[in-house]
Design a protein around this motif. Structure first.
Motif, short mmCIF file in Angstrom:
data_model
loop_
_atom_site.label_atom_id
_atom_site.label_comp_id
_atom_site.label_asym_id
_atom_site.label_seq_id
_atom_site.Cartn_x
_atom_site.Cartn_y
_atom_site.Cartn_z
N UNK A 112 2.11 6.11 14.71
CA UNK A 112 3.30 5.81 14.48
C UNK A 112 3.92 4.43 15.00
N UNK A 113 3.10 3.53 14.89
CA UNK A 113 3.56 1.99 15.37
C UNK A 113 4.20 1.44 14.20
N UNK A 114 5.45 1.23 14.18
CA UNK A 114 6.19 0.70 12.89
C UNK A 114 5.56 -0.72 12.47
N UNK A 115 5.34 -0.55 11.14
CA UNK A 115 4.36 -1.77 10.87
C UNK A 115 4.94 -3.29 10.81
N UNK A 116 6.23 -3.11 10.57
CA UNK A 116 7.24 -4.38 10.59
C UNK A 116 7.32 -5.09 12.12
N UNK A 117 7.31 -4.21 12.81
CA UNK A 117 7.57 -4.48 14.40
C UNK A 117 6.23 -4.81 15.13
N UNK A 118 5.40 -4.01 15.05
CA UNK A 118 3.95 -4.42 15.53
C UNK A 118 3.05 -5.10 14.78
N UNK A 119 3.00 -4.92 13.71
CA UNK A 119 1.88 -5.94 12.88
C UNK A 119 2.58 -6.67 11.67
N UNK A 120 3.67 -7.35 11.80
CA UNK A 120 4.33 -8.24 10.80
C UNK A 120 3.31 -9.03 9.77
N UNK A 121 2.38 -9.46 10.20
CA UNK A 121 1.45 -10.21 9.35
C UNK A 121 0.66 -9.26 8.49
N UNK A 122 0.43 -8.19 9.20
CA UNK A 122 -0.28 -7.31 8.02
C UNK A 122 0.70 -6.52 7.11
N UNK A 123 1.92 -6.38 7.36
CA UNK A 123 2.74 -5.80 6.77
C UNK A 123 3.05 -6.56 5.43
N UNK A 124 2.91 -8.05 5.60
CA UNK A 124 3.18 -8.87 4.51
C UNK A 124 2.18 -8.88 3.38
N UNK A 125 0.94 -8.37 3.58
CA UNK A 125 0.02 -8.27 2.66
C UNK A 125 -0.49 -6.94 2.37
N UNK A 126 0.13 -6.09 2.48
CA UNK A 126 -0.34 -4.41 2.57
C UNK A 126 0.89 -4.00 1.73
N UNK A 127 0.90 -3.35 0.43
CA UNK A 127 2.11 -3.02 0.14
C UNK A 127 1.66 -1.61 -0.76
N UNK A 128 2.64 -0.78 -1.22
CA UNK A 128 2.43 0.18 -2.17
C UNK A 128 3.86 0.13 -3.03
N UNK A 129 3.76 -0.90 -3.79
CA UNK A 129 4.90 -1.41 -4.59
C UNK A 129 4.83 -0.35 -5.97
N UNK A 130 6.16 0.16 -6.01
CA UNK A 130 6.48 1.13 -7.08
C UNK A 130 6.36 2.48 -6.75
N UNK A 131 5.63 2.82 -5.64
CA UNK A 131 5.20 4.14 -5.45
C UNK A 131 6.41 5.02 -4.66
N UNK A 132 7.13 4.36 -3.90
CA UNK A 132 8.07 4.87 -2.90
C UNK A 132 9.49 5.03 -3.73
#
Length: 331
Positions: A112-132
């Motif tokens: 449960x490592x918040x993606x934006x806080x712990x891995x901001x570079x990873x978060x920018x290129x890994x998405x689930x657009x439209x699914x949530x």
């Protein structure tokens, strides 16, 4: 156990209108196979995560080899069989790399490592657009080696995406709660109560009702690039099967943020209802069935909306009024 249904070429429309609408778990095969990190081997992936990590140290659990990766309680259910550590990201990934080559590794688990806080570079290129289907959601990363997370439930909707390593999910509908032998509510490994059954080697003499849970359980085997949808309150145990496992999940609620957590009602019920005399419990059950669960239809339709007060359909203002009343009753 039956297998979780599997879908391929899932689009946001298929997810929302078919999978999510069913209210049951589903594997979405290859949903995130296009994510850049999925194609990396273990060494390259760990290097990538170390490079995209923030300066925050990584909180994680460590479990000795004798427990075979099962993060659990001690014998008296008053403490745990693991310890928590906090290390810089580079040190954590270096140890994960070392343990992957160890024939009897210690179990490592960062959850449960918040993606934006712990891995901001990873978060920018890994998405689930439209699914949530919600404006507010939480994206988290889970990293470890061969580990076993006991069956538990979440109060939210969940899509979990496997980036590296194989994962086995074992799931149970909420109707099997009486057969899962829930542990303590106020001492939990990660915030949610867990089943006391070791689902890899069940002790049927100690937990005989678990056989019934197994008869209604589902199993899902996921590979890198696959995702699984887990509806609210579905119990799920997760076994990570390889030396390096990485997963990203998204949690969300389908209701406005001003609605409170049902867990608050559960804890309040334990405080105020469970130990009443049986006749009074039965009477209060009628009240709850009528006013909360509305088993006989909307309870206050005979009143104009302006006269319903806090019993009317919740708005932000009514939610605030209810919180004030709850605080008054608790004091």
């Amino acid at each position: 156990m039956k297998n979780v249904p599997q879908f391929t070429s899932v689009t946001p429309d298929i997810f929302l209108n078919e999978i999510k609408a069913s209210g049951k778990p589903a594997i979405m095969k290859g949903l995130v196979s296009q994510w850049p990190s999925v194609a990396l081997d273990e060494d390259a992936l760990l290097d990538h995560l170390a490079l995209t990590a923030s300066s925050l140290p990584i909180p994680h659990f460590v479990c000795d080899p004798v427990h075979h990766g099962r993060f659990f309680y001690d014998e008296g259910y008053t403490s745990f069989n693991y310890r928590q550590e906090l290390t810089p990201a580079a040190e954590f990934f270096a140890r994960l790399r070392r343990e992957a080559a160890n024939p009897e590794p210690a179990a490592l688990f960062a959850g449960s490592l918040a993606l934006d806080g712990y891995f901001p570079g990873f978060a920018q290129s890994h998405h689930l657009d439209g699914f949530i289907p919600a404006s507010q959601f939480l994206r988290s990363m889970w990293i470890g080696n061969r580990t076993m997370t006991a069956p538990h439930y979440d109060n939210v909707e969940n899509i979990a995406c496997v980036v590296a390593g194989r994962r086995k999910f074992t799931l149970f509908p909420i109707e099997q709660l009486p057969n899962l032998y829930m542990g303590p509510l106020d001492l939990t490994p990660a915030g949610q109560p867990i089943s006391l059954v070791d689902i890899r080697a069940p002790d049927y003499e100690r937990f005989p009702r678990y056989r019934e849970a197994e008869a209604h359980g589902l199993v899902a085997m996921l590979e890198p690039g696959d995702a699984i949808y887990i509806p609210t309150l579905w119990w799920h145990g997760v076994e990570s099967l390889d030396g390096v496992n990485v997963m990203v999940n998204t949690w969300w609620r389908d209701v406005p943020a001003y609605l409170g957590s049902p867990m608050s009602a559960l804890l309040s019920g334990l405080l105020t209802l469970r130990d009443l005399p049986e006749a009074q419990r039965a009477a209060w059950k009628v009240v709850f069935d009528t006013l909360v669960f509305e088993t006989n239809g909307p309870a206050f339709d005979h009143l104009p909306d302006a006269a319903r007060g806090v019993a009317g359909r919740l708005t932000r203002n009514r939610a605030a009024q209810l919180r004030e009343l709850i605080l008054q009753t608790l004091s």
